[in-house]
Design a protein around this motif. Structure first.
Motif, PDB file in Angstrom:
ATOM      1  N   LEU A   4       0.657  -1.257  -0.037  1.00 29.11           N
ATOM      2  CA  LEU A   4       0.097   0.101   0.015  1.00 29.11           C
ATOM      3  C   LEU A   4       1.008   1.159   0.011  1.00 29.11           C
ATOM      4  O   LEU A   4       1.896   1.326   0.888  1.00 29.11           O
ATOM      5  N   LEU A   5       0.819   2.122  -0.943  1.00 30.56           N
ATOM      6  CA  LEU A   5       1.492   3.235  -1.036  1.00 30.56           C
ATOM      7  C   LEU A   5       0.572   4.523  -0.629  1.00 30.56           C
ATOM      8  O   LEU A   5      -0.577   4.585  -0.752  1.00 30.56           O
ATOM      9  N   LEU A   6       1.412   5.273   0.154  1.00 27.71           N
ATOM     10  CA  LEU A   6       0.884   6.552   0.984  1.00 27.71           C
ATOM     11  C   LEU A   6       1.454   7.794   0.468  1.00 27.71           C
ATOM     12  O   LEU A   6       2.587   7.942   0.276  1.00 27.71           O
ATOM     13  N   ARG A   7       0.782   8.570   0.188  1.00 24.33           N
ATOM     14  CA  ARG A   7       0.957  10.063  -0.049  1.00 24.33           C
ATOM     15  C   ARG A   7       1.085  10.900   1.296  1.00 24.33           C
ATOM     16  O   ARG A   7       0.189  11.296   1.917  1.00 24.33           O
ATOM     17  N   LEU A   8       2.366  11.315   1.755  1.00 23.15           N
ATOM     18  CA  LEU A   8       2.302  11.966   3.057  1.00 23.15           C
ATOM     19  C   LEU A   8       2.887  13.602   2.528  1.00 23.15           C
ATOM     20  O   LEU A   8       4.294  13.984   2.349  1.00 23.15           O
ATOM     21  N   ALA A   9       1.691  14.464   2.502  1.00 26.27           N
ATOM     22  CA  ALA A   9       2.322  15.786   1.906  1.00 26.27           C
ATOM     23  C   ALA A   9       1.344  16.827   2.755  1.00 26.27           C
ATOM     24  O   ALA A   9       0.355  16.292   3.067  1.00 26.27           O
ATOM     25  N   GLY A  10       1.858  17.945   3.122  1.00 27.51           N
ATOM     26  CA  GLY A  10       1.124  18.750   3.886  1.00 27.51           C
ATOM     27  C   GLY A  10       2.022  19.979   4.272  1.00 27.51           C
ATOM     28  O   GLY A  10       3.395  19.928   3.956  1.00 27.51           O
ATOM     29  N   PRO A  11       1.570  21.125   4.626  1.00 26.47           N
ATOM     30  CA  PRO A  11       2.255  22.182   4.832  1.00 26.47           C
ATOM     31  C   PRO A  11       3.291  22.127   6.094  1.00 26.47           C
ATOM     32  O   PRO A  11       4.712  22.622   5.695  1.00 26.47           O
ATOM     33  N   LEU A  12       3.108  21.169   6.964  1.00 30.15           N
ATOM     34  CA  LEU A  12       4.022  20.901   8.040  1.00 30.15           C
ATOM     35  C   LEU A  12       4.051  19.340   8.383  1.00 30.15           C
ATOM     36  O   LEU A  12       2.815  18.963   8.189  1.00 30.15           O
ATOM     37  N   GLN A  13       5.227  18.814   8.650  1.00 31.63           N
ATOM     38  CA  GLN A  13       5.143  17.349   9.192  1.00 31.63           C
ATOM     39  C   GLN A  13       6.121  17.297  10.224  1.00 31.63           C
ATOM     40  O   GLN A  13       7.276  18.049  10.199  1.00 31.63           O
ATOM     41  N   SER A  14       6.118  16.435  11.093  1.00 34.26           N
ATOM     42  CA  SER A  14       7.169  16.345  12.209  1.00 34.26           C
ATOM     43  C   SER A  14       7.097  14.788  12.570  1.00 34.26           C
ATOM     44  O   SER A  14       6.234  14.244  13.166  1.00 34.26           O
ATOM     45  N   TRP A  15       8.325  14.276  12.492  1.00 38.69           N
ATOM     46  CA  TRP A  15       8.400  12.695  12.717  1.00 38.69           C
ATOM     47  C   TRP A  15       9.487  12.580  13.626  1.00 38.69           C
ATOM     48  O   TRP A  15      10.782  12.339  13.260  1.00 38.69           O
ATOM     49  N   GLY A  16       9.073  12.809  14.947  1.00 37.51           N
ATOM     50  CA  GLY A  16      10.138  12.427  15.830  1.00 37.51           C
ATOM     51  C   GLY A  16      10.394  11.154  16.222  1.00 37.51           C
ATOM     52  O   GLY A  16       9.580  10.247  16.265  1.00 37.51           O
TER      53      GLY A  16
END
Length: 252
Positions: A4-16
């Motif tokens: 399953l492919l996911l598009r992760l797009a947005g003005p801000l992201q944060s992956w701690g």
């Protein structure tokens, strides 16, 4: 096995993955714990639910648009005492676009795809303050290998980034490239020494005792074709809160 492919797009992201106390950092790409959390939320799983099936999914990321690191200052007060809490630093990735992939048993992957179409809890990109700007799902699950799916996926970069890619080539006196080089971040192969490790393998999201394990990673590169005149697909209507019922005003 399905992917399953996911598009992760947005003005801000944060992956701690190592955020502690007053300094909340972000990795340069989505973490497995962050994406598993997104999938678990879409299914309506509670924080103390079993995550073993989701943690066992193979996971990989392609960096389509790396974004820019941004630092913000965060203030808060205790809800009961109103006492000010310590000032904290929060780091984000601005204008980033990633294609993430999860691979696993066919029925589980299909259920995850259906959950993302009608999520129980709103999806967000690492933090609740980071909603996606476009639908997370790209297409229905496919019966291919995870790395192959990431190598064959369409370039999801935004129009302004595509134009910048072409402009930079012209400024250097080079022809506009027909291919774009993108970085892959994949799980290390069994029996091999990982190039790096990251503590982002979710064991429990329980607020009383969050637990994460180490995960081995390897890097790779892929060349994705850029057709002449190619532009990003126009964003479809996307309002993550459209299905939420309005709350009746209080009478007191």
């Amino acid at each position: 096995m399905s992917v399953l492919l996911l598009r992760l797009a947005g003005p801000l992201q944060s992956w701690g993955s190592a955020a502690r106390f007053t300094r909340r950092t972000t990795e340069n790409a989505p973490t497995k714990s962050g994406v598993v959390g997104l999938l678990a939320a879409a299914q309506g799983r509670r924080r103390d639910a079993d995550l073993s099936d989701l943690a066992a999914l193979e996971f990989g990321v392609r960096v389509d648009q790396p974004g820019t690191r941004l630092r913000d200052f965060h203030t808060a007060h205790h809800s009961d005492t109103l006492k000010a809490m310590p000032l904290s630093e929060r780091f984000y990735l601005a204008d980033a676009v990633f294609v993430a992939a999860v691979s696993g048993e066919d029925r589980l992957v299909q259920r995850l795809y259906e959950a993302l179409l009608e999520p129980v809890f709103l999806p967000y990109l690492g933090r609740r303050s980071c909603p996606p700007s476009r639908p997370v799902t790209i297409a229905e699950p496919r019966d291919v290998g995870l790395e192959q799916a990431l190598r064959e996926a369409r370039w999801e970069a935004s129009d302004w980034y595509r134009k910048k890619h072409k402009t930079d080539a012209r400024r250097r006196g080079r022809p506009v490239p027909g291919m774009v080089r993108l970085n892959l971040l994949l799980e290390s192969l069994p029996g091999t020494v990982p190039e790096m490790t990251l503590r982002d393998l979710p064991v429990s999201f329980d607020l009383r005792h969050r637990r994460y394990g180490l995960r081995g990673l390897r890097g790779a590169e892929v060349r994705v074709p850029v057709a002449a005149g190619d532009t990003a697909l126009p964003p479809p209507p996307h309002e993550p809160t459209a299905l939420l019922a309005p709350v009746a005003p209080r009478s007191d």
